[in-house]
Design a protein around this motif. Structure first.
Motif, PDB file in Angstrom:
ATOM      1  N   LYS A  84     -15.582  11.293  -7.607  1.00  0.00           N
ATOM      2  CA  LYS A  84     -15.859  11.400  -6.256  1.00  0.00           C
ATOM      3  C   LYS A  84     -15.581  10.309  -5.288  1.00  0.00           C
ATOM      4  N   ALA A  85     -15.422  10.453  -4.017  1.00  0.00           N
ATOM      5  CA  ALA A  85     -14.687   9.874  -3.110  1.00  0.00           C
ATOM      6  C   ALA A  85     -14.730   8.860  -2.927  1.00  0.00           C
ATOM      7  N   THR A 135      -4.290  10.325  -8.531  1.00  0.00           N
ATOM      8  CA  THR A 135      -3.926   9.351  -8.189  1.00  0.00           C
ATOM      9  C   THR A 135      -4.086   9.596  -6.434  1.00  0.00           C
ATOM     10  N   ARG A 136      -5.448   8.832  -5.804  1.00  0.00           N
ATOM     11  CA  ARG A 136      -5.779   9.287  -4.542  1.00  0.00           C
ATOM     12  C   ARG A 136      -6.123   8.488  -3.508  1.00  0.00           C
ATOM     13  N   LEU A 137      -4.947   8.590  -2.094  1.00  0.00           N
ATOM     14  CA  LEU A 137      -4.854   7.379  -1.033  1.00  0.00           C
ATOM     15  C   LEU A 137      -5.863   7.190  -0.866  1.00  0.00           C
ATOM     16  N   ALA A 138      -6.337   5.396  -0.381  1.00  0.00           N
ATOM     17  CA  ALA A 138      -8.133   5.752  -0.100  1.00  0.00           C
ATOM     18  C   ALA A 138      -8.040   5.081   1.233  1.00  0.00           C
ATOM     19  N   TYR A 139      -6.665   4.461   1.517  1.00  0.00           N
ATOM     20  CA  TYR A 139      -6.622   3.495   2.465  1.00  0.00           C
ATOM     21  C   TYR A 139      -4.929   3.714   2.610  1.00  0.00           C
ATOM     22  N   THR A 140      -4.933   3.669   4.125  1.00  0.00           N
ATOM     23  CA  THR A 140      -3.096   3.525   5.407  1.00  0.00           C
ATOM     24  C   THR A 140      -3.341   2.088   5.545  1.00  0.00           C
ATOM     25  N   TYR A 141      -2.192   1.421   6.024  1.00  0.00           N
ATOM     26  CA  TYR A 141      -2.407   0.578   7.123  1.00  0.00           C
ATOM     27  C   TYR A 141      -0.963   0.027   7.523  1.00  0.00           C
ATOM     28  N   GLN A 142      -0.949   0.456   8.693  1.00  0.00           N
ATOM     29  CA  GLN A 142       0.735   0.293   9.008  1.00  0.00           C
ATOM     30  C   GLN A 142       0.727  -1.095  10.485  1.00  0.00           C
ATOM     31  N   ASP A 143       1.702  -2.375   9.853  1.00  0.00           N
ATOM     32  CA  ASP A 143       1.355  -2.991  11.117  1.00  0.00           C
ATOM     33  C   ASP A 143       2.096  -2.520  12.231  1.00  0.00           C
ATOM     34  N   VAL A 200       0.466  -1.031   3.607  1.00  0.00           N
ATOM     35  CA  VAL A 200       0.022  -0.701   3.219  1.00  0.00           C
ATOM     36  C   VAL A 200      -0.752   0.341   2.306  1.00  0.00           C
ATOM     37  N   ARG A 201      -1.047   0.828   1.377  1.00  0.00           N
ATOM     38  CA  ARG A 201      -1.244   1.928   0.941  1.00  0.00           C
ATOM     39  C   ARG A 201      -2.585   1.567  -0.572  1.00  0.00           C
ATOM     40  N   MET A 202      -3.554   2.148  -0.303  1.00  0.00           N
ATOM     41  CA  MET A 202      -4.332   1.730  -1.395  1.00  0.00           C
ATOM     42  C   MET A 202      -4.337   3.154  -2.034  1.00  0.00           C
ATOM     43  N   TYR A 203      -4.444   3.471  -3.379  1.00  0.00           N
ATOM     44  CA  TYR A 203      -4.775   4.241  -4.106  1.00  0.00           C
ATOM     45  C   TYR A 203      -5.647   4.225  -5.576  1.00  0.00           C
ATOM     46  N   VAL A 204      -6.654   4.681  -5.261  1.00  0.00           N
ATOM     47  CA  VAL A 204      -7.447   4.817  -6.706  1.00  0.00           C
ATOM     48  C   VAL A 204      -7.377   5.522  -7.870  1.00  0.00           C
TER      49      VAL A 204
END
Length: 641
Positions: free
Chosen positions: A232-233, A27-35, A221-225
């Protein structure tokens, strides 16, 4: 035992579980967002949604688990049967001391001679795993781990071990919540769908706080691939997605996310965290009563004991309940006033009006006290201040019922204003305005008022304002008039003071001015009486002379009539003059008696009246004889006066 539902600020910062077995999906963290929004303490509830995308790509993942670089096919002596995805939340007090695993998804894996196929639908809507759970103050984060694992026939016991261990953990809780017990049903669904080789997805949202109208907005928000270990990343271009998230979302749109992320290679999860603002139950003035307030107090106490609201929120609710009781008391006093008003009970009316003043002042004072005390308290400012204002607005509206109630409201607002303004020495015009409002309500007597806090304040402020008004506006004029000679020239000074006293709302100023004017008038009357007495002496001397003169005139006219005309042949016009002469004789006798009597008493009005009567009578006699002598000169020829 009773256990509290405390949940700290949840940022699902998902920990990647290492690939201890080759069939573990990474489970790879691909993107994070904090308001960037400032979430203050009253944003105390957390909700978490999970979106799954590219479900059909799980087929690629499980095939690459076996056929990817460096794979030893001997590791897969048994065919893969399931793809199991779970989440473990740590340190969540709602679960007691146990770490509870959420079964999120379980997908059946089919196989033929060439490759595996996962039975995953691509239209799975959002899963809300927790909904508006209270955020604890104990830490800033709760960690969670998501694990995705391809399970073989030999490994299938692992999943059942997870289920059994979780059921055992839940059974250890002495007082589990309904929300937590719903997980038992989830594990049952997991077993049932697995045995039937059907798709499973989590459906029992953990929700502790029901029936509340929350304000909610996106927090992070977190995005996991989900990929095999040697993938590959992922290559992403998140700019448009970030712009969408930053537009103040209160609820993400699944299809919009898919469009903006635009990633097609592997399955991925979007974890969206929302924070909700605590909102107190909104009440209208008409529904506030003692019974409702007691129910509200019990409800918030139960919620606090259960850990559903923070200590600060609970404290503010208790303060607000105290405020509501003041409002309920005001409503009761208004009802009493209306009853007395209909029955026209004036004494009771003044006391019920004063009771309204007391309860309204208590209400307004509490509101101002809270606003001052909690000026920097975000929970009060954001959540409770508007509710205080709404209740105060209802009270203001009730006090528009008639002129007595309006004046009572203005009196209270004046008292509150004077609490701060009296020290700044308000000018004369302001003091008059304050006194007008303080005197606008028919209140009980001062003795009654002095036994109450509000009544004592009214008496005290009236005394202060009147003393200030007297010293600045009246004292100089009053002292001046007190020593001025009581003459006609000084009457404008007296009249000016009387005019000022008539216009003021300062009762003591008016009374002091009245006393001084009365003293001046007394001196003035005494001086005028002395002048009148001198005039009396002159008039009496003149009257004494005139009586003799008038008697001579009458005698002269009588003799001329007798000597000039026979008794039985007197002309009519002479007869008329004879009657007129007799009337003057009677008036002369009246003048003589008046002269001898003198004035009755030494009061100015008596002396002035006596002088006036002397003057009028002498004038009437003079005019009467003049009329005779002018009309027939021969009748007065014997008199040379």
């Amino acid at each position: 035992m009773q256990f509290k539902y405390t949940l700290c600020f949840l940022l699902l910062s998902l920990l990647v579980t290492g690939a201890e077995a080759q069939n573990t999906v990474q489970t790879r963290l691909a993107y994070t967002y904090q308001d960037k929004f400032n979430f203050s303490d009253e944003w105390q509830y957390l909700s978490t949604d999970i979106y799954l995308y590219n479900g059909s790509k799980f087929t690629r993942v499980v095939n690459e688990l076996e056929n990817g670089a460096g794979r030893d096919k001997k590791n897969y002596r048994n065919n893969l049967e399931y793809l199991f995805i779970s989440a473990q939340l740590k340190n969540i007090k709602v679960f007691g001391n146990e770490n509870i695993i959420y079964p999120l998804y379980n997908f059946n894996i089919a196989t033929d001679k060439k490759e595996y196929t996962t039975q995953v639908s691509d239209n799975i809507e959002v899963i809300r795993i927790i909904d508006k759970l209270p955020v604890s103050d104990e830490s800033k984060n709760i960690d969670a781990s998501i694990q995705a694992k391809a399970i073989t026939k030999d490994d299938s016991g692992d999943m059942f071990n997870i289920v059994s261990s979780q059921l055992v953990n839940i059974s250890k809780l002495t007082n589990p919540t309904g929300a937590l017990l719903s997980l038992v049903g989830e594990f049952g669904n997991l077993i049932g769908t697995t045995s039937k080789k059907k798709e499973y997805r989590f459906s029992s949202t953990i929700r502790l706080y029901e029936g509340q109208d929350f304000d909610t907005r996106l927090h992070s928000v977190r995005m996991y691939v989900l990929v095999p270990p040697d993938a590959k990343a992922p290559s992403l271009r998140p700019a448009r997605f970030a712009e969408y998230l930053g537009s103040g979302q209160s609820n993400l749109d699944r299809r919009k996310i898919e469009e903006l992320v635009n990633y097609k290679d592997y399955p991925y999860l979007i974890i969206a965290n929302y924070k909700s603002l605590y909102k107190t139950d909104v009440l209208s003035g008409n529904e506030i009563n003692t019974e409702l307030i007691d129910k509200r107090k019990q409800k918030i106490t139960n919620a606090h004991d259960a850990g559903l609201v923070k200590d600060e929120t609970f404290k503010q609710e208790m303060f607000y309940i105290e405020y509501l009781r003041s409002f309920a008391e005001l409503k009761q006093n208004l009802n009493n006033y209306k009853l007395n008003y209909r029955n026209n009970i004036s004494e009771a009316n003044s006391k019920t009006l004063f009771s309204i003043i007391q309860s309204y002042r208590s209400l307004k004072s509490l509101q101002r006290q809270r606003e001052k005390e909690f000026a920097k308290n975000s929970t009060f400012q954001t959540v409770f201040k508007p509710e205080y204002q709404a209740v105060a607005a209802s009270a203001d509206l009730y006090l528009e019922g008639d002129h007595n109630l309006k004046n009572s409201k203005e009196l209270v607002l004046t008292l509150l204003e004077l609490d701060t303004e009296i020290k700044s020495n308000p000018n004369a015009a302001k003091r008059e305005a304050y006194l007008a409002k303080l005197n606008s309500v028919e209140l009980p007597n001062k003795e009654y008022l002095s036994t109450t806090i509000e009544g004592e304040a009214i008496n005290r402020y009236m005394t202060l304002l009147e003393d200030m008004q007297y010293k600045e506006v009246f004292e100089k004029d009053i002292n001046k008039l007190a020593v001025l000679p009581a003459t006609d020239e000084n009457l404008p000074v007296r009249n000016n003071l009387m005019e000022k006293a008539g216009a003021t709302k300062c009762v003591s100023c008016r009374e002091r001015a009245k006393e001084t004017v009365l003293a001046y008038n007394k001196r003035y009357d005494a001086a005028k009486a002395q002048e009148a007495l001198k005039r009396t002496e002159d008039l009496r001397k003149l009257a004494d002379q005139k009586v003799t003169e008038f008697l001579k005139k009458k005698y002269c006219i009588d003799n001329n009539i007798v000597s000039s005309y026979p008794k039985d042949a007197i002309p009519a016009f002479v007869t008329r003059y004879s009657e007129k002469n007799n009337d003057m004789g009677k008036k002369t006798e009246e003048l003589n008696n008046l002269f001898k009597e003198g004035p009755k008493g030494d009061k100015l009005e008596n002396i002035a009246d006596y002088n006036n009567r002397l003057e009028v009578l002498m004038k009437q006699i003079e005019d009467g004889f003049a009329e005779i002598c002018t009309g027939e000169k021969t009748l007065c020829s014997c008199y040379s006066g």
